[in-house]
Motif scaffolding. Structure first.
Motif, PDB file in Angstrom:
ATOM      1  N   ILE A 199     -17.854  15.940 -10.396  1.00 52.95           N
ATOM      2  CA  ILE A 199     -16.887  15.347 -11.326  1.00 52.95           C
ATOM      3  C   ILE A 199     -15.445  15.713 -11.010  1.00 52.95           C
ATOM      4  O   ILE A 199     -14.520  15.121 -11.563  1.00 52.95           O
ATOM      5  N   ALA A 200     -15.240  16.668 -10.098  1.00 53.11           N
ATOM      6  CA  ALA A 200     -13.889  17.116  -9.776  1.00 53.11           C
ATOM      7  C   ALA A 200     -13.303  16.377  -8.580  1.00 53.11           C
ATOM      8  O   ALA A 200     -12.188  15.851  -8.642  1.00 53.11           O
ATOM      9  N   SER A 201     -14.050  16.329  -7.477  1.00 52.64           N
ATOM     10  CA  SER A 201     -13.543  15.730  -6.237  1.00 52.64           C
ATOM     11  C   SER A 201     -14.210  14.416  -5.878  1.00 52.64           C
ATOM     12  O   SER A 201     -13.844  13.778  -4.895  1.00 52.64           O
ATOM     13  N   GLY A 202     -15.208  13.991  -6.678  1.00 47.81           N
ATOM     14  CA  GLY A 202     -15.930  12.779  -6.346  1.00 47.81           C
ATOM     15  C   GLY A 202     -16.764  12.973  -5.093  1.00 47.81           C
ATOM     16  O   GLY A 202     -17.403  14.005  -4.912  1.00 47.81           O
ATOM     17  N   PHE A 203     -16.714  11.993  -4.207  1.00 48.65           N
ATOM     18  CA  PHE A 203     -17.492  12.064  -2.970  1.00 48.65           C
ATOM     19  C   PHE A 203     -16.902  13.075  -1.989  1.00 48.65           C
ATOM     20  O   PHE A 203     -17.591  13.557  -1.099  1.00 48.65           O
ATOM     21  N   GLY A 204     -15.596  13.370  -2.145  1.00 46.64           N
ATOM     22  CA  GLY A 204     -14.922  14.266  -1.215  1.00 46.64           C
ATOM     23  C   GLY A 204     -13.558  13.733  -0.826  1.00 46.64           C
ATOM     24  O   GLY A 204     -12.979  12.894  -1.527  1.00 46.64           O
ATOM     25  N   PHE A 205     -13.045  14.210   0.287  1.00 47.49           N
ATOM     26  CA  PHE A 205     -11.693  13.896   0.769  1.00 47.49           C
ATOM     27  C   PHE A 205     -11.779  13.063   2.048  1.00 47.49           C
ATOM     28  O   PHE A 205     -12.030  13.586   3.122  1.00 47.49           O
ATOM     29  N   PRO A 206     -11.563  11.738   1.967  1.00 46.25           N
ATOM     30  CA  PRO A 206     -11.594  10.896   3.172  1.00 46.25           C
ATOM     31  C   PRO A 206     -10.357  11.126   4.023  1.00 46.25           C
ATOM     32  O   PRO A 206      -9.253  11.314   3.497  1.00 46.25           O
ATOM     33  N   THR A 207     -10.537  11.099   5.348  1.00 46.46           N
ATOM     34  CA  THR A 207      -9.428  11.390   6.244  1.00 46.46           C
ATOM     35  C   THR A 207      -9.350  10.381   7.393  1.00 46.46           C
ATOM     36  O   THR A 207     -10.238   9.547   7.575  1.00 46.46           O
ATOM     37  N   VAL A 208      -8.267  10.490   8.152  1.00 45.28           N
ATOM     38  CA  VAL A 208      -8.066   9.638   9.332  1.00 45.28           C
ATOM     39  C   VAL A 208      -9.072  10.037  10.405  1.00 45.28           C
ATOM     40  O   VAL A 208      -9.402  11.203  10.581  1.00 45.28           O
ATOM     41  N   GLN A 209      -9.544   9.029  11.136  1.00 44.52           N
ATOM     42  CA  GLN A 209     -10.475   9.272  12.237  1.00 44.52           C
ATOM     43  C   GLN A 209      -9.925   8.680  13.519  1.00 44.52           C
ATOM     44  O   GLN A 209      -9.053   7.813  13.502  1.00 44.52           O
ATOM     45  N   ALA A 210     -10.439   9.132  14.639  1.00 48.99           N
ATOM     46  CA  ALA A 210     -10.050   8.593  15.939  1.00 48.99           C
ATOM     47  C   ALA A 210     -10.326   7.097  15.956  1.00 48.99           C
ATOM     48  O   ALA A 210     -11.377   6.641  15.501  1.00 48.99           O
ATOM     49  N   GLY A 211      -9.374   6.331  16.429  1.00 48.13           N
ATOM     50  CA  GLY A 211      -9.546   4.882  16.471  1.00 48.13           C
ATOM     51  C   GLY A 211      -8.817   4.161  15.376  1.00 48.13           C
ATOM     52  O   GLY A 211      -8.637   2.935  15.449  1.00 48.13           O
ATOM     53  N   ASP A 212      -8.406   4.880  14.331  1.00 44.76           N
ATOM     54  CA  ASP A 212      -7.624   4.241  13.280  1.00 44.76           C
ATOM     55  C   ASP A 212      -6.255   3.858  13.847  1.00 44.76           C
ATOM     56  O   ASP A 212      -5.631   4.641  14.584  1.00 44.76           O
ATOM     57  N   GLN A 213      -5.782   2.686  13.504  1.00 46.65           N
ATOM     58  CA  GLN A 213      -4.511   2.211  14.022  1.00 46.65           C
ATOM     59  C   GLN A 213      -3.500   1.983  12.912  1.00 46.65           C
ATOM     60  O   GLN A 213      -3.859   1.683  11.811  1.00 46.65           O
TER      61      GLN A 213
END
Length: 428
Positions: A414-428
């Motif tokens: 209930i605090a962070s939800g699924f977690g912390f999404p971040t940038v990955q290799a290949g993102d433009q």
């Protein structure tokens, strides 16, 4: 005109009771403190005529004037107290005070005076979401539009000016082009975290500096605004995306503790029109079930705030960040009043209306990190739908679970939800 209005209202059947808004004082009462109008003697109302009484809606709109029309939900206008009493006594009408929303519960205290130059061109939140503590600049977001619904934006800021594509003021009776001036700072700060482009060598960077900014002023310089103006702006952004054939992320670092029907309907409308809606969870934590709206809506990505502190091997959820519903935790399924993801939200440095920079905190500051990441992901995958981008955010969040902070733990919490999404290799 005044005499015509009295004639129409006086001829209505006197019978129905007032349907109170979520901010009303109680049965039979009207709390004007939550419904301040540009005219001190006027109240903003939503009028929903009985659909079986043909032509009633059109007649009322002609006599009372129209702010916004929301189809079957009715239309909004401003009336005097005397007119309100007469309207609410008609069985053929459902009359509701229009709710107000603000940034008050979504922004913590920050630095009092802004700085002329940034202390760090890639603030800690940018370094965290890029997973690179030595990053010097950012990239991505090309072709994606991010509609920032807030207090406006200082579009002449060196770090933002090249990205501005639209600038509207929705707090007036009809949208004003090039009227998005920000006398508060909140909206400019949010915009910078999403897409600040470095200012030609001396400025700050946001998550997706190649995205285009649609600066929509839906809140006053005092930080509050009406639900109908916000709902109209949400629909407008979604419609613009369809008419222009572009991908749109709608970012809202605002809200209230109560669910609003106009905004809920508009968020669903935007989602169905292909836009991705991202909204702040609120700053009413750390107790459970404190998430605000529109973040608490199923069709919006609710964002919690992290701070630059390590606990249990991860970043820590700030105590002020609102928490979700314990009864739906752990299932990795987003329902109403669920926190979905988390992002940096305490002591975030970004752009400010004087052309400088300021550091403030709140889930208001966490939200634009996710809005920027969504733009960056979408730019790399232009054939994806808004649902595809949302699924990718969830996937990345699961891979970066947050275990620090009150009520945070392994998995969907209930605090962070699924977690912390971040940038990955290949993102433009």
């Amino acid at each position: 005109m005044r005499r015509q209005r009295k004639k129409l209202l006086g001829g209505m059947v006197l019978s129905a009771a007032l349907v109170l808004s979520a901010f009303s004082g109680g049965a039979g009462a009207v709390d004007e403190s939550t419904n301040t109008s540009s005219s001190s003697d006027k109240l903003r109302v939503l009028i929903q005529p009985d659909k079986s009484v043909r032509s009633l809606k059109a007649s009322l709109k002609r006599q009372l004037g129209e702010r916004h029309d929301f189809d079957d939900l009715g239309f909004t206008t401003e009336v005097t107290e005397e007119e309100l009493k007469k309207l609410t006594s008609d069985k053929s009408l459902k009359v509701t005070l229009v709710n107000t929303l603000s940034i008050a519960e979504f922004q913590e205290e920050g630095r009092v005076e802004a700085m002329a130059t940034p202390s760090d061109r890639t603030p800690w939140g940018i370094e965290a979401i890029y997973r690179n503590s030595s990053i010097q600049s950012t990239s991505g977001g090309k072709g994606i539009r991010v509609a920032v619904l807030d207090t406006g934006a200082y579009t002449a800021h060196p770090d933002l000016s090249a990205n501005v594509e639209q600038c509207y003021n929705f707090t007036t009776s009809s949208p004003v082009v090039n009227g998005c001036a920000d006398g508060n700072g909140h909206g400019t700060h949010v915009a910078g975290t999403i897409l600040a482009n470095g200012g030609g060598g001396s400025g700050i960077y946001g998550v997706a500096p190649e995205a285009k900014l649609w600066a929509y002023k839906v809140l006053s310089d005092g930080g509050s605004g009406y639900a109908d103006d916000i709902a109209y702006a949400i629909r407008y952004a979604a419609d613009q995306g369809v008419s222009k054939g572009v991908k749109v992320v709608i970012s809202m670092s605002l809200g209230s503790s109560a669910k609003d029907s106009l905004i809920a309907n508009a968020v669903t409308y935007a989602q169905q029109r292909g836009a991705l809606v991202v909204a702040a969870a609120g700053n009413s934590g750390p107790s459970a079930n404190t998430i605000g709206y529109p973040g608490g809506l199923k069709d919006a990505v609710a964002v919690a705030a992290l701070e630059n502190v390590q606990q249990n091997g991860t970043y820590r959820v700030a105590d002020f960040s609102s928490r979700g519903n314990p009864s739906t935790a752990g299932d990795y399924v987003i329902q109403e009043r669920d926190v979905e993801v988390s992002a940096p939200g305490r002591s975030v440095e970004s752009t400010w209306p004087n052309g400088g920079y300021n550091t403030i905190s709140g889930t208001s500051m966490a939200t634009p990190h996710i809005s920027g990441l969504a733009a960056k992901i979408w730019a790399s995958n232009p054939t994806w739908s808004n649902n595809d981008v949302r699924a990718e955010l969830q996937k990345r969040a699961k891979a970066n679970d947050i275990k620090g902070g009150i009520s945070a733990g392994t998995g969907d919490d209930i605090a962070s939800g699924f977690g912390f999404p971040t940038v990955q290799a290949g993102d433009q």
